[in-house]
Write an enzyme that holds these catalytic residues in place. Structure first.
Site, mmCIF file in Angstrom:
data_model
loop_
_atom_site.group_PDB
_atom_site.id
_atom_site.type_symbol
_atom_site.label_atom_id
_atom_site.label_comp_id
_atom_site.label_asym_id
_atom_site.label_seq_id
_atom_site.Cartn_x
_atom_site.Cartn_y
_atom_site.Cartn_z
ATOM 1 C CG ASP A 30 24.524 27.945 -29.724
ATOM 2 O OD1 ASP A 30 23.462 28.336 -30.105
ATOM 3 O OD2 ASP A 30 24.262 27.643 -28.079
ATOM 4 C CG HIS A 47 19.871 31.847 -38.744
ATOM 5 N ND1 HIS A 47 20.389 30.951 -37.049
ATOM 6 C CD2 HIS A 47 18.273 31.579 -37.201
ATOM 7 C CE1 HIS A 47 19.814 31.178 -36.174
ATOM 8 N NE2 HIS A 47 18.609 31.428 -36.319
ATOM 9 C CG LEU A 141 30.259 13.765 -45.451
ATOM 10 C CD1 LEU A 141 30.567 13.384 -44.452
ATOM 11 C CD2 LEU A 141 29.933 15.400 -45.842
HETATM 12 C C1 FPP Z 1 21.982 28.026 -32.764
HETATM 13 O O1 FPP Z 1 21.851 29.227 -33.073
HETATM 14 C C2 FPP Z 1 21.656 27.797 -34.297
HETATM 15 C C3 FPP Z 1 20.321 27.140 -35.262
HETATM 16 C C4 FPP Z 1 18.562 26.859 -34.191
HETATM 17 C C5 FPP Z 1 20.023 27.282 -36.131
HETATM 18 C C6 FPP Z 1 21.210 25.953 -36.927
HETATM 19 C C7 FPP Z 1 20.925 26.761 -38.441
HETATM 20 C C8 FPP Z 1 21.718 26.486 -39.541
HETATM 21 C C9 FPP Z 1 23.103 26.261 -39.018
HETATM 22 C C10 FPP Z 1 21.296 27.416 -40.211
HETATM 23 C C11 FPP Z 1 21.456 26.768 -41.854
HETATM 24 C C12 FPP Z 1 21.589 25.141 -41.675
HETATM 25 C C13 FPP Z 1 22.300 23.931 -43.011
HETATM 26 C C14 FPP Z 1 21.489 22.715 -42.800
HETATM 27 C C15 FPP Z 1 21.402 24.906 -44.013
HETATM 28 P P1 FPP Z 1 21.029 30.480 -31.981
HETATM 29 O O2 FPP Z 1 19.943 31.124 -33.187
HETATM 30 O O3 FPP Z 1 20.732 29.432 -30.212
HETATM 31 O O4 FPP Z 1 22.454 30.996 -31.619
HETATM 32 P P2 FPP Z 1 22.425 32.351 -30.337
HETATM 33 O O5 FPP Z 1 22.428 30.777 -29.221
HETATM 34 O O6 FPP Z 1 23.972 32.498 -30.087
HETATM 35 O O7 FPP Z 1 21.213 32.798 -29.954
#
Ligand code: FPP
Length: 252
Positions: A30, A47, A141
């Site tokens: 997150d 992201h 893994l």
């Molecule tokens: C939450 O942060 C994150 C996500 C919804 C997406 C997670 C995706 C990645 C880390 C990208 C790559 C993943 C792979 C497996 C290649 P948020 O957007 O909710 O952040 P915020 O709470 O600050 O808005």
């Protein structure tokens, strides 16, 4: 086998964690959006940075004794985000598969995806399947990536499949217990997570591995996911090793 291992419930197959470190770590990644916002950039920039962290953490798992890593990449609720962000994330997943496939295969990483694939675009589903096949022989893994995943949705889908088996006579309702239901979950081949980490200072589970994390330890850290380093990861794992897990039993 220790007393803890003996009474440790499993959602899938496998033995208990090695003494000390967690065998299975699950991460709610997150804070990508806030990380980007703080830099005056679009959310997708966060992201992308988060994707690079996934690679770094995957790389250090075998060295840290982590056998299973499960990451929450896209939840069943994430469809509520703007169309541009959703499309950007889907593109990012496809790029990750293209860019990382060879390294994952060569580094002994077995990749699996959990979640409902029905709502995902066929091209992505096909790429996910190919990566699973490509890495199927690996065991350094076990990396599980949750896409269009929600714990309640997973239990509902599992129950639907189980009910079908009852209806067609393959399963006696009297035989249904927790272990039976676990066999219908997306995670049926995985051991339960020992440790669930959430970044960005939020202390919520957000529908992640609801069933499987019944006995997991939780670690909530303030660091935003794109800032999450192997050093922070190592510190959390060391902290876990100092905890005592009792699985409902008493100490001693
Ligand atoms: C939450 O942060 C994150 C996500 C919804 C997406 C997670 C995706 C990645 C880390 C990208 C790559 C993943 C792979 C497996 C290649 P948020 O957007 O909710 O952040 P915020 O709470 O600050 O808005």
């Amino acid at each position: 086998m220790t007393k803890q291992d003996a009474i440790r419930p499993q959602s899938g197959s496998g033995e208990g964690p090695p003494r000390g470190g967690p065998r299975h770590v699950a991460i709610i990644m997150d804070g990508n959006g806030r990380w980007a916002q703080a830099r005056g950039k679009p959310r997708l920039f966060g992201h992308q940075a988060g994707g690079r962290r996934v690679r770094e953490i995957v790389e250090c798992c075998p060295e840290f004794g982590v056998e299973y890593l499960t990451v929450f990449a896209f939840s069943t609720e994430n469809w509520k985000r703007t169309q541009a962000e959703v499309a950007g994330l889907m593109t990012l997943f496809k790029r990750y598969i293209v860019k990382e496939a060879t390294a994952l295969r060569d580094n002994g990483v077995r990749v699996r995806f959990i979640g409902d694939r029905d709502r995902l675009e066929p091209k992505l589903v096909e790429m996910m399947h190919r990566l699973e096949v490509l890495t199927a022989g690996n065991e350094a893994l076990h990396l599980t990536i949750a896409i269009n995943y929600g714990g309640r949705d997973e239990v509902a889908r599992a129950t639907r499949r189980l009910a079908r088996d009852v209806k067609n006579g393959r399963l006696d309702p009297e035989d249904v217990d927790a272990e039976t239901l676990a066999r219908y979950l997306d995670t049926y081949v995985l051991p339960d997570p020992d440790l669930v980490i959430r970044t960005s200072g939020e202390a919520r589970i957000s529908n992640f591995l609801l069933w499987q994390s019944a006995y997991a330890e939780y670690e909530f850290v303030d660091t935003l996911w794109p800032d999450f380093t192997r050093e922070i990861f190592a510190e959390i794992l060391a902290g876990y090793s100092r905890r005592e897990r009792r699985f409902g039993a008493v100490s001693g």
